[in-house]
Design an enzyme around this catalytic site. Structure first.
Site, PDB file in Angstrom:
ATOM      1  N   SER A 138      23.833 -95.902 -72.357  1.00 37.35           N
ATOM      2  CA  SER A 138      23.537 -94.869 -73.342  1.00 37.35           C
ATOM      3  C   SER A 138      22.280 -95.308 -74.093  1.00 37.35           C
ATOM      4  O   SER A 138      21.907 -96.482 -74.042  1.00 37.35           O
ATOM      5  CB  SER A 138      24.715 -94.785 -74.324  1.00 37.35           C
ATOM      6  OG  SER A 138      24.355 -94.132 -75.508  1.00 37.35           O
ATOM      7  N   TYR A 151      31.257 -98.417 -80.200  1.00 40.46           N
ATOM      8  CA  TYR A 151      30.677 -97.747 -79.024  1.00 40.46           C
ATOM      9  C   TYR A 151      29.324 -98.373 -78.675  1.00 40.46           C
ATOM     10  O   TYR A 151      29.065 -98.712 -77.512  1.00 40.46           O
ATOM     11  CB  TYR A 151      30.512 -96.259 -79.298  1.00 40.46           C
ATOM     12  CG  TYR A 151      29.828 -95.511 -78.161  1.00 40.46           C
ATOM     13  CD1 TYR A 151      30.524 -95.231 -76.982  1.00 40.46           C
ATOM     14  CD2 TYR A 151      28.498 -95.106 -78.256  1.00 40.46           C
ATOM     15  CE1 TYR A 151      29.902 -94.558 -75.936  1.00 40.46           C
ATOM     16  CE2 TYR A 151      27.868 -94.440 -77.213  1.00 40.46           C
ATOM     17  CZ  TYR A 151      28.573 -94.163 -76.061  1.00 40.46           C
ATOM     18  OH  TYR A 151      27.950 -93.504 -75.018  1.00 40.46           O
TER      19      TYR A 151
HETATM   20  N1  LIG Z   1      27.433 -87.008 -73.307  1.00 34.35           N
HETATM   21  C1  LIG Z   1      26.611 -87.784 -73.974  1.00 34.35           C
HETATM   22  O1  LIG Z   1      25.981 -87.361 -74.960  1.00 34.35           O
HETATM   23  C2  LIG Z   1      26.402 -89.213 -73.516  1.00 34.35           C
HETATM   24  C3  LIG Z   1      25.309 -89.917 -74.059  1.00 34.35           C
HETATM   25  C4  LIG Z   1      25.091 -91.207 -73.652  1.00 34.35           C
HETATM   26  C5  LIG Z   1      25.922 -91.808 -72.732  1.00 34.35           C
HETATM   27  N2  LIG Z   1      26.988 -91.132 -72.230  1.00 34.35           N
HETATM   28  C6  LIG Z   1      27.865 -91.820 -71.286  1.00 34.35           C
HETATM   29  O2  LIG Z   1      28.013 -91.057 -70.104  1.00 34.35           O
HETATM   30  C7  LIG Z   1      29.249 -91.367 -69.489  1.00 34.35           C
HETATM   31  C8  LIG Z   1      29.937 -90.070 -69.066  1.00 34.35           C
HETATM   32  O3  LIG Z   1      30.257 -89.335 -70.225  1.00 34.35           O
HETATM   33  P1  LIG Z   1      30.174 -87.741 -70.285  1.00 34.35           P
HETATM   34  O4  LIG Z   1      29.132 -87.412 -71.271  1.00 34.35           O
HETATM   35  O5  LIG Z   1      30.087 -87.160 -68.936  1.00 34.35           O
HETATM   36  O6  LIG Z   1      31.578 -87.455 -70.985  1.00 34.35           O
HETATM   37  P2  LIG Z   1      32.824 -86.550 -70.535  1.00 34.35           P
HETATM   38  O7  LIG Z   1      32.367 -85.207 -70.135  1.00 34.35           O
HETATM   39  O8  LIG Z   1      33.802 -86.686 -71.653  1.00 34.35           O
HETATM   40  O9  LIG Z   1      33.364 -87.289 -69.236  1.00 34.35           O
HETATM   41  C9  LIG Z   1      34.050 -88.514 -69.315  1.00 34.35           C
HETATM   42  C10 LIG Z   1      34.724 -88.767 -67.994  1.00 34.35           C
HETATM   43  O10 LIG Z   1      35.457 -90.010 -68.092  1.00 34.35           O
HETATM   44  C11 LIG Z   1      36.808 -89.775 -67.697  1.00 34.35           C
HETATM   45  N3  LIG Z   1      37.706 -90.674 -68.428  1.00 34.35           N
HETATM   46  C12 LIG Z   1      37.899 -90.723 -69.784  1.00 34.35           C
HETATM   47  N4  LIG Z   1      38.849 -91.625 -70.079  1.00 34.35           N
HETATM   48  C13 LIG Z   1      39.245 -92.150 -68.887  1.00 34.35           C
HETATM   49  C14 LIG Z   1      40.217 -93.122 -68.536  1.00 34.35           C
HETATM   50  N5  LIG Z   1      40.962 -93.735 -69.471  1.00 34.35           N
HETATM   51  N6  LIG Z   1      40.401 -93.428 -67.229  1.00 34.35           N
HETATM   52  C15 LIG Z   1      39.663 -92.796 -66.269  1.00 34.35           C
HETATM   53  N7  LIG Z   1      38.723 -91.884 -66.546  1.00 34.35           N
HETATM   54  C16 LIG Z   1      38.528 -91.558 -67.835  1.00 34.35           C
HETATM   55  C17 LIG Z   1      37.061 -88.299 -68.039  1.00 34.35           C
HETATM   56  O11 LIG Z   1      38.073 -87.749 -67.216  1.00 34.35           O
HETATM   57  P3  LIG Z   1      39.613 -87.615 -67.601  1.00 34.35           P
HETATM   58  O12 LIG Z   1      39.681 -87.128 -69.015  1.00 34.35           O
HETATM   59  O13 LIG Z   1      40.091 -86.657 -66.576  1.00 34.35           O
HETATM   60  O14 LIG Z   1      40.179 -88.984 -67.405  1.00 34.35           O
HETATM   61  C18 LIG Z   1      35.716 -87.692 -67.635  1.00 34.35           C
HETATM   62  O15 LIG Z   1      35.687 -87.459 -66.246  1.00 34.35           O
HETATM   63  C19 LIG Z   1      30.016 -92.208 -70.480  1.00 34.35           C
HETATM   64  O16 LIG Z   1      29.960 -93.577 -70.101  1.00 34.35           O
HETATM   65  C20 LIG Z   1      29.277 -92.012 -71.789  1.00 34.35           C
HETATM   66  O17 LIG Z   1      29.386 -93.121 -72.657  1.00 34.35           O
HETATM   67  C21 LIG Z   1      27.240 -89.837 -72.597  1.00 34.35           C
END
Ligand SMILES: NC(=O)c1ccc[n+]([C@@H]2O[C@H](COP(=O)([O-])OP(=O)(O)OC[C@H]3O[C@@H](n4cnc5c(N)ncnc54)[C@H](OP(=O)(O)O)[C@@H]3O)[C@@H](O)[C@H]2O)c1
Length: 273
Positions: A138, A151
């Site tokens: 991130s 985080y």
């Molecule tokens: N969105 C942003 O603004 C942003 C910014 C910087 C970095 N990131 C990073 O990008 C990555 C993906 O995030 P995203 O933005 O795509 O968020 P998201 O839409 O909330 O997706 C998160 C994914 O992780 C899975 N997950 C959550 N808890 C889990 C668990 N205990 N076991 C297995 N799977 C789990 C969720 O599926 P289930 O709920 O079905 O388990 C979902 O598929 C993360 O590492 C996040 O830190 C995101």
């Protein structure tokens, strides 16, 4: 059969990776907790792109989840030659306002699961002298963030671990890349309970990317042989400037933006994570 294993593939950036790689004819093993979503995505991708998309529904914070996943790949005769450690959750607020169990579970997912899966699937990649690992960090990996302390620390861990893995695995022709998205339109903020004013404080208002833009940056970075890919022009500028500005200068500014208001524990500034 060779597959790319993507964690957190039931939505957001992980699902966008799955759709992009399926279009490029990669077979996939998708991982998350929500079985119905994974089943639907796998069905769609198999039908649309003629690839094999399989899933394992598992909570990666549970002890033994990494071993279970590894055993599943053995049982199904799958060779994991691509690993995208994407699953992650966030949180924001004064540490003492946050739930301790949730913070520890976040650390378990963002750090321990990522290390454990790397540990499980590296030996095969090393033996074959071939493999690609993308670890999703991130913009929060570049400096400590007050009011997002755990985080940001978890993502600094991901950055440090990934940079070390790049060097350790160079002799085995394994590509390791760190991907740093900024605020992205996914379920991330809802899952982190950052809604309303809090959401705009932490996401930087309208400066968000789509998950498809993040994946496009990642694929371009991979093809260009980059070690670290920061997605989005503004984020790249911010990361670059960060090399020259001491954390002691940045942190009070971030704290001013993100400090919860006494009234509603919310903030109103703009800043992308
Ligand atoms: N969105 C942003 O603004 C942003 C910014 C910087 C970095 N990131 C990073 O990008 C990555 C993906 O995030 P995203 O933005 O795509 O968020 P998201 O839409 O909330 O997706 C998160 C994914 O992780 C899975 N997950 C959550 N808890 C889990 C668990 N205990 N076991 C297995 N799977 C789990 C969720 O599926 P289930 O709920 O079905 O388990 C979902 O598929 C993360 O590492 C996040 O830190 C995101």
């Amino acid at each position: 059969m060779n597959v790319t294993l993507i964690t957190g593939a039931s939505g957001g950036i992980g699902e966008a990776f799955a759709r992009r790689l399926a279009a490029e004819k990669h077979n996939l093993l998708l991982v998350a907790r929500s079985e119905p979503k994974l089943r639907t995505i796998c069905g769609e991708l198999t039908q649309q792109f003629g690839i094999q998309a399989q899933y394992v529904a598992v909570d990666l914070t549970k002890p033994g989840a990494d071993q279970l996943l590894f055993d599943e790949t053995e049982k199904r005769n799958l060779t994991v030659d691509g690993l995208i450690n994407n699953a992650g959750i966030g949180s924001g607020g004064d540490l003492l306002e946050l739930d301790l169990a949730s913070e520890l579970a976040m650390m378990q997912l963002n750090m321990n699961a990522l290390v454990a899966l790397t540990y499980r699937f590296l030996p095969g990649m090393r033996a074959r002298k071939h493999g690609t690992i993308i670890n999703v960090a991130s913009m929060a990996c570049f400096q400590p963030i007050p009011y997002m302390a755990v985080y940001a620390a978890s993502k600094m861990f991901v950055r440090s671990f990934t940079e070390a893995m790049m060097v350790e695995n160079q002799p085995f022709q394994i590509r390791v890349m760190l991907l740093c998205p900024g605020a992205t339109e996914t379920g991330f903020f809802d899952a982190a309970n950052l809604t309303g004013e809090k959401r705009s404080a932490y996401s930087g208002g309208d400066r968000t990317e789509t998950p498809e833009q993040v994946v496009e940056s990642a694929m371009r970075g991979l093809r260009a042989g980059k070690r670290i890919t920061v997605s989005g022009f503004q984020n790249r500028v911010t990361a670059f400037l960060g090399h020259f500005i001491p954390n002691s200068f940045i942190m009070p500014i971030l704290a001013g933006w993100l400090r919860p208001k006494a009234k509603d524990q919310g903030g109103v500034a703009t800043r992308s994570i």
